[in-house]
Design a protein around this motif. Structure first.
Motif, PDB file in Angstrom:
ATOM      1  N   MET A   1      53.116  22.400  12.675  1.00 16.49           N
ATOM      2  CA  MET A   1      53.236  23.203  11.494  1.00 16.49           C
ATOM      3  C   MET A   1      52.140  22.842  10.483  1.00 16.49           C
ATOM      4  O   MET A   1      51.556  23.711   9.873  1.00 16.49           O
ATOM      5  N   LEU A   2      51.879  21.561  10.290  1.00 13.78           N
ATOM      6  CA  LEU A   2      50.868  21.132   9.339  1.00 13.78           C
ATOM      7  C   LEU A   2      49.491  21.637   9.744  1.00 13.78           C
ATOM      8  O   LEU A   2      48.727  22.127   8.917  1.00 13.78           O
ATOM      9  N   HIS A   3      49.181  21.547  11.027  1.00 16.37           N
ATOM     10  CA  HIS A   3      47.890  22.017  11.523  1.00 16.37           C
ATOM     11  C   HIS A   3      47.724  23.502  11.240  1.00 16.37           C
ATOM     12  O   HIS A   3      46.673  23.953  10.771  1.00 16.37           O
ATOM     13  N   GLU A   4      48.768  24.282  11.494  1.00 20.24           N
ATOM     14  CA  GLU A   4      48.728  25.725  11.247  1.00 20.24           C
ATOM     15  C   GLU A   4      48.534  26.022   9.759  1.00 20.24           C
ATOM     16  O   GLU A   4      47.761  26.903   9.387  1.00 20.24           O
ATOM     17  N   LEU A   5      49.216  25.291   8.911  1.00 22.50           N
ATOM     18  CA  LEU A   5      49.081  25.469   7.470  1.00 22.50           C
ATOM     19  C   LEU A   5      47.645  25.193   7.014  1.00 22.50           C
ATOM     20  O   LEU A   5      47.074  25.957   6.223  1.00 22.50           O
ATOM     21  N   GLN A  10      42.100  27.351   5.381  1.00 21.58           N
ATOM     22  CA  GLN A  10      40.663  27.569   5.574  1.00 21.58           C
ATOM     23  C   GLN A  10      40.331  29.059   5.637  1.00 21.58           C
ATOM     24  O   GLN A  10      39.305  29.480   5.139  1.00 21.58           O
ATOM     25  N   ARG A  11      41.215  29.837   6.235  1.00 23.25           N
ATOM     26  CA  ARG A  11      40.950  31.267   6.391  1.00 23.25           C
ATOM     27  C   ARG A  11      41.240  32.070   5.125  1.00 23.25           C
ATOM     28  O   ARG A  11      40.515  32.996   4.797  1.00 23.25           O
ATOM     29  N   LEU A  12      42.330  31.762   4.431  1.00 27.32           N
ATOM     30  CA  LEU A  12      42.815  32.640   3.374  1.00 27.32           C
ATOM     31  C   LEU A  12      42.688  32.111   1.958  1.00 27.32           C
ATOM     32  O   LEU A  12      42.334  32.849   1.051  1.00 27.32           O
ATOM     33  N   ASP A  13      43.042  30.883   1.764  1.00 29.04           N
ATOM     34  CA  ASP A  13      43.189  30.385   0.400  1.00 29.04           C
ATOM     35  C   ASP A  13      42.656  28.965   0.321  1.00 29.04           C
ATOM     36  O   ASP A  13      43.348  28.019   0.625  1.00 29.04           O
TER      37      ASP A  13
END
Length: 133
Positions: A1-5, A10-13
């Motif tokens: 979950m942390l990796h995905e966050l 990096q992509r969005l915000d």
């Protein structure tokens, strides 16, 4: 979950920051330490880690922990995670008490943290938990 966050950050915000508050009994009890080290290197401005050691000397550090400390994004405390720690960690978080908080651990700990977070103003809708054992 942390990796995905962190990937999402990096992509969005690029202003999103994750704080991982990790409670362990000893310095050798840190599961996934190599993975956390890699994440910290990949996302140095987005991930801060607090390691709370409850039953050992914090001087017993591995080389990997020393490397993480030198990055400035790891802090080690000789205490337990409780209401005061959670209040300090969540102060000034973007979104205030409406930001999401995730806790994971044995039922006694997650129940206490859940209650502590409610006690400092977090809604049940913003506190997520996972129990193990």
């Amino acid at each position: 979950m942390l990796h995905e966050l962190l990937e999402r950050q990096q992509r969005l915000d690029h202003t999103l920051q994750a704080v991982l508050v990790y409670s362990v009994q000893t310095m050798t009890d840190v599961p996934l330490l190599a993975h956390l080290h890699a994440l910290q290197k990949t996302y140095p401005h987005a991930l801060r880690i607090q390691l709370h050691v409850t039953r050992a000397q914090i001087s017993d550090k591995s080389q990997m922990i020393e490397d993480m400390l030198s990055s400035g994004n790891l802090t080690i405390f000789a205490d337990r995670v409780g209401k005061a720690v959670l209040r300090k960690v969540t102060e000034g978080m973007p979104g205030g008490n409406s930001c999401n908080v995730y806790v994971c651990g044995p039922p006694q700990a997650t129940d206490a943290w859940y209650s502590d977070l409610e006690g400092i103003g977090y809604s049940k809708n913003n506190v997520y938990y996972e129990r193990w054992w």
